[in-house]
Scaffold this active site. Sequence first.
Site, PDB file in Angstrom:
ATOM      1  N   ASP A  73      45.920  40.335  39.745  1.00  0.00           N
ATOM      2  CA  ASP A  73      44.709  40.732  39.786  1.00  0.00           C
ATOM      3  C   ASP A  73      44.239  42.727  39.980  1.00  0.00           C
ATOM      4  O   ASP A  73      43.980  43.439  39.497  1.00  0.00           O
ATOM      5  CB  ASP A  73      43.552  40.445  40.751  1.00  0.00           C
ATOM      6  CG  ASP A  73      42.364  39.290  39.632  1.00  0.00           C
ATOM      7  OD1 ASP A  73      43.314  39.013  38.393  1.00  0.00           O
ATOM      8  OD2 ASP A  73      41.623  38.274  40.257  1.00  0.00           O
ATOM      9  N   ASP A 124      42.713  29.303  34.369  1.00  0.00           N
ATOM     10  CA  ASP A 124      42.719  29.461  35.465  1.00  0.00           C
ATOM     11  C   ASP A 124      42.464  28.792  36.343  1.00  0.00           C
ATOM     12  O   ASP A 124      42.090  27.855  36.245  1.00  0.00           O
ATOM     13  CB  ASP A 124      41.009  31.043  35.875  1.00  0.00           C
ATOM     14  CG  ASP A 124      41.371  32.045  36.426  1.00  0.00           C
ATOM     15  OD1 ASP A 124      42.330  31.728  37.608  1.00  0.00           O
ATOM     16  OD2 ASP A 124      40.802  32.812  36.264  1.00  0.00           O
TER      17      ASP A 124
END
Length: 692
Positions: free
Chosen positions: A513, A450
């Site tokens: 997301d 990430d």
Amino acid sequence: MSIIVNEERRIFLLQTLHNSYAFGVDDQGLLRHLYWGNKIDAIDDFEMPVLAEVSTNDPVFEITREEFPVYGRLRYKEHCLKVTFADGCREVDYVYENYKIENHKDYDELIITLKDSHYDLYITLHYKVYGDFDLMERSVTLRNASQENMAIEQLQSAQFHIPYENLNFSNVHGHWGAEQQRFVQKVSYGKVVIENRRGISSHNHNPYFILDRDASETQGEVYFGALRRSGNFSGVVEQTPYGETLVQMGLNDHDFCYNLAPGEEFSAPAIICGYTNQGFETMSHHLHHFAQAFILDNDIRPVLYNSWEATGFGVTCEEQLKLAKKAKELGAELFVVDDGWFGERNGIKNGLGDWYVNKQKFPHGIDELIDEVKSLGMMFGIWVEPEMVNPPTKLYKEHPDWIYHFANRVSDTSREQYVLDMTREDVQQFVYQMLDDLLTSHDIDYIKWDANRPISQSNLDRSVWYKHIEAVYDIVKALKKKHPHVLFEACASGGGRIDYGILGIFDDFWTSDNTDACDRLTIQDSYSYIYPIKAMRAWVTDCPNFISNRDIPMRYRFHSAMMGTLGIGCNILKFSDEETKLAQEMIALYKEIRPIVQEGDFYRLENLSEDDYRSYEYLKDTKGLLFVFLSHTRIGHRPLTLKLRGLKKDTRYKLTYGDQEIHKSGAYLMERGIDLRLSGDYASELIFISEM
Ligand code: DGJ
């Protein structure tokens, strides 16, 4: 032969299955663009226009179609190269030196060498021709053959000449939770610029261009190119006063400078580019096929369970063990523990940089969980954010100088974290070692990498924008060499890290997301213009969705996520028996159809209805799939006429869904189409296609 040369007239013709690209060298040694479009075989028909000034205010360099314009002389347009030499001279003035052709297994390559007329700077232009794919890949390499430094201030990968005005330019805009929002705008006089200046990634624009002449999915001229590079980029589209449109794409020159030492080489990223007169579908197919053949591996991606949305930072071994058992019961093949397993990570404030297993959360170590996952027959994956550090960590306290900073400026935190200076060798060594240790001491199959903030206070060396990304690429490449079975997922606050640069380095890509199944259809639709479906991770998550607050039936959520590489992100411990059963059925079904989804040809079908239907087709060998979605039924009883694409006209096909079975010819299905009516809100259907 995909590269034809007329030596006497110094003209080069690059041929793919349907297209040609031509340029030549004029009597001044200048590279001049001649043509890009449908195929022309006769190289002798191409002529080098005489270089003539129209007026003193329209200097020759402005009106001439230069193949690789540099900064210098009477040039005021966008250029591909600007260099400052050791004596302060800021002009490049090249002459053509020679050409070379190399034949490789998958492509032929034309290499053109130019040299500065005074300084020992060599410029090499590379044209890789992928004939069967109707694509070309261009890049540029600079070599400093002098004894002194040269400062590269701008290097674009290519300039393209499109012989039209009033084109449509399309790309995506977006932000966190809203990536890949496709936009189309008319190009007129002046410039359109898309770029990223954030160093790491951007949700705002994506490094590719599409220019079309009112094309549809199946018709019309489309010129396109996708940059094989992450991080900072810029793309400039300019309709000139001289009747054409120019495109340049490459490294962003914003705050950029690269010191090219004596003997050193530096390359601009490659750009894959193409032309078609068959609309956006053909463009997507060319890029998808290229990515499948040369960039992605051939392995089918596993069904993943990720615990992030279920637990957030509140990771405990006990709950993860329960989730793993349930994930297995549902049919997941890969169990991923997300953020929160390490250091003092109980929220965003602490932990990044201290990559030891948190003792309170995993009192007997993380192997307790890994062993259980393995004994259940699943792969195990783990989340990391290696380029970052939180201020309270041991890592930061011991190495405050490891972050990007300026000595007399405050370093900005974002999400309570700093970015590590990945251009430093000791930092690179730390990140590599940390990940190598993690992979060596635990039985891990999957790394979710990430990156949740951009770079700031970027340090004194202005090549950081290039070198940071290079370091990330190199670390992942080295780790994959040592741990070849491990899959790497690229994520950056959702889908901020997808591009044709990272595509070859990582294996799996988090799309957004935003896991709302309706929003996802918009995101996935835009994504598919450029990126292959196998590179599109899609999760089913809980409702109401945390971003949209929308409740969508589980069947629709599954259908939406089954359009990519399927993942589950729900709190599955809360599933009712009915939800468990449906999830099991859907996952089992996905496993059957996933070769078609992940490796088939993808079609964005036209919506012929007034209602907001979305339908997508996949075809692989003798089988296919149709996904149809209707988010909201309007007044009326109109069916949707669904015209299929890509079928064989004279072959008979069987279409099945529910208890329906339809037998029709390919011609009928493509020309007349089938009528289908979905009703209610969030209705969806999955139709199976097979040759009879
Ligand atoms: C942002 C990612 O997009 C999410 O999937 C999750 O991994 C969080 N970071 C964790 O902090």
